[in-house]
Design a protein around this motif. Structure first.
Motif, short mmCIF file in Angstrom:
data_model
loop_
_atom_site.label_atom_id
_atom_site.label_comp_id
_atom_site.label_asym_id
_atom_site.label_seq_id
_atom_site.Cartn_x
_atom_site.Cartn_y
_atom_site.Cartn_z
N ILE A 34 -3.65 -12.76 11.22
CA ILE A 34 -5.27 -12.46 10.77
C ILE A 34 -5.56 -11.09 11.18
N ALA A 35 -6.12 -10.31 10.10
CA ALA A 35 -6.56 -8.93 10.55
C ALA A 35 -8.21 -8.89 10.45
N SER A 36 -8.85 -8.84 11.54
CA SER A 36 -10.19 -8.73 11.79
C SER A 36 -10.62 -7.90 12.74
N ARG A 37 -11.74 -7.25 12.62
CA ARG A 37 -12.38 -6.25 13.87
C ARG A 37 -13.21 -7.31 15.05
N ASN A 38 -13.59 -8.53 14.13
CA ASN A 38 -14.68 -9.33 15.00
C ASN A 38 -14.15 -10.85 15.31
N ALA A 39 -13.17 -11.24 14.77
CA ALA A 39 -12.69 -12.66 15.01
C ALA A 39 -11.22 -12.61 15.06
N SER A 40 -10.88 -14.01 15.58
CA SER A 40 -9.48 -14.41 15.35
C SER A 40 -9.45 -16.02 15.45
N LEU A 41 -8.01 -16.14 15.45
CA LEU A 41 -7.74 -18.02 15.40
C LEU A 41 -6.76 -18.03 16.49
N PRO A 42 -6.94 -19.06 17.52
CA PRO A 42 -5.88 -19.34 18.40
C PRO A 42 -4.74 -19.71 17.92
N GLY A 43 -3.70 -19.06 18.50
CA GLY A 43 -2.13 -19.32 17.93
C GLY A 43 -1.68 -18.99 16.74
N PRO A 45 -1.21 -14.63 15.05
CA PRO A 45 -1.25 -13.35 15.53
C PRO A 45 -2.38 -12.54 14.93
N HIS A 46 -3.17 -11.70 15.80
CA HIS A 46 -4.27 -10.90 15.31
C HIS A 46 -4.16 -9.78 15.55
N PHE A 47 -4.84 -8.83 14.59
CA PHE A 47 -4.90 -7.35 14.32
C PHE A 47 -6.04 -6.79 13.90
N ALA A 48 -6.57 -5.80 14.32
CA ALA A 48 -7.63 -5.23 14.32
C ALA A 48 -8.01 -4.83 12.59
N THR A 49 -7.05 -4.30 12.28
CA THR A 49 -7.26 -3.66 10.49
C THR A 49 -5.90 -3.91 10.02
N VAL A 50 -6.12 -3.85 8.81
CA VAL A 50 -4.97 -4.29 7.62
C VAL A 50 -3.82 -3.17 7.93
N GLU A 51 -4.30 -1.96 8.09
CA GLU A 51 -3.43 -0.85 8.45
C GLU A 51 -2.45 -1.27 9.79
N GLU A 52 -3.11 -1.78 10.77
CA GLU A 52 -2.57 -2.50 11.96
C GLU A 52 -1.46 -3.51 11.88
N LEU A 53 -1.87 -4.49 10.95
CA LEU A 53 -1.24 -5.40 10.64
C LEU A 53 0.03 -5.22 9.94
#
Length: 308
Positions: A34-43, A45-53
């Motif tokens: 998931i790439a999102s500045r404001n939210a994530s999902l447990p379990g 992998p999370h990134f702030a932006t699509v570029e970071e992803l």
């Protein structure tokens, strides 16, 4: 079957309510990040932006862009340049012309670009299309009215330029209309109601037709309270066909002839998996063109400010 590893970009209400469950339910699809500045999902992998992803994330094959439409073009271009398949939530962008370079990129890279219209996958849309093709059509009326405070709470982007306002749900009706009618339609007149403090309309009345002069009218309103209305009524030489509940229920002269559970988003991901297997694209811009023409032709009326 090799699973299509999908990253959701933008993790707001529609992603949480529809996309996560749909991916989990579709064979051949898996949620990889998931790439999102404001939210994530447990379990996950999370990134702030699509570029970071794309730079630091796990191996993925595709991205599903659930961000506001104002930023989707750049995100889609970055993903295609990185060799990923791309699914676009509706509307596919803030304008029609910005999709052309993305289509060209997808073709050159042999990657899928899928502009989704989830309402076309409502269970009674295809039965309605098949029923109408054998009848003579007399008139069509769309009644699409809902409460923006219920369906888009606190989503300020929808009132900004490119956010579409009431056309965010209204384009769902137009996506069904352009699927079920046998001939292409176009806008001949429109009246748009803009809140004094907003850049997008809160209500709209459209007049449309086809090459044979079929009378088509549409009423869209974001101010509906109480029962919500997502209905398309078609008068034919063999009775009135009604699509209600956003395409879930089909009736002829009041008798229900088609009704089934809603699997719109599962159908989107089933189609996405099939497209990605061959690198084919599916980008139908007819609904977006109708909205663009409504803005071009529309008489603009200023109404009371909107307060969420």
């Amino acid at each position: 079957m090799t699973e299509l590893r999908i990253a959701i970009v933008g993790f707001g209400k529609i992603a949480r309510d529809q996309h996560v469950g749909a991916i989990a339910a579709v064979p051949g699809a898996m949620l990889a990040a998931i790439a999102s500045r404001n939210a994530s999902l447990p379990g996950v992998p999370h990134f702030a932006t699509v570029e970071e992803l794309l730079e630091k994330g796990p191996q993925i094959d595709a991205v599903s862009l659930c961000t506001p439409p104002q930023v989707r073009r750049a995100q889609a271009a970055a993903a295609l340049a990185a060799g990923k398949h791309v699914m676009l939530e509706k509307p596919p962008g803030i304008g029609v012309a910005e999709l052309d370079p993305l289509i060209a990129m997808a073709t050159e890279a042999k990657r899928t670009l899928f502009a989704t219209w989830h309402s076309r996958h409502a269970p009674s849309v295809e039965p309605a299309r098949e029923w109408l093709v054998a009848r003579r059509l007399k008139s069509v009326h769309i009644n699409w009215k809902e409460d923006v405070r219920v369906w888009h709470p606190g989503q300020a982007w929808i009132w900004e330029p490119g956010g579409l306002g009431v056309f965010d749900p209204g384009i769902n009706a137009l996506s069904i209309l352009t699927r079920i009618l046998p001939k292409p339609v176009f806008v001949t007149a429109a009246e748009l109601a803009f809140p004094a403090n907003c850049q997008s309309p809160i209500a709209a009345n459209l007049t449309l037709t086809d090459i044979d002069g079929l009378p088509i009218t549409a009423e869209f309103d974001f101010r509906q309270t109480g029962p919500q209305s997502w209905d398309i009524l078609v008068e034919t030489d063999e009775g009135r066909m009604t699509l209600s509940r956003g395409g879930r229920i089909m009736a002829v002269d009041g008798k229900v002839v088609a009704d089934a559970p809603d699997e719109e988003y599962r159908e989107l991901y089933r189609h996405f998996v099939k497209l990605a297997a061959t690198g084919a694209s599916d980008v139908d811009l007819a609904p977006l063109r109708l909205v663009a023409d409504a803005f071009l032709l529309g008489k603009r009326n200023i109404v009371e400010p909107f307060v969420d």
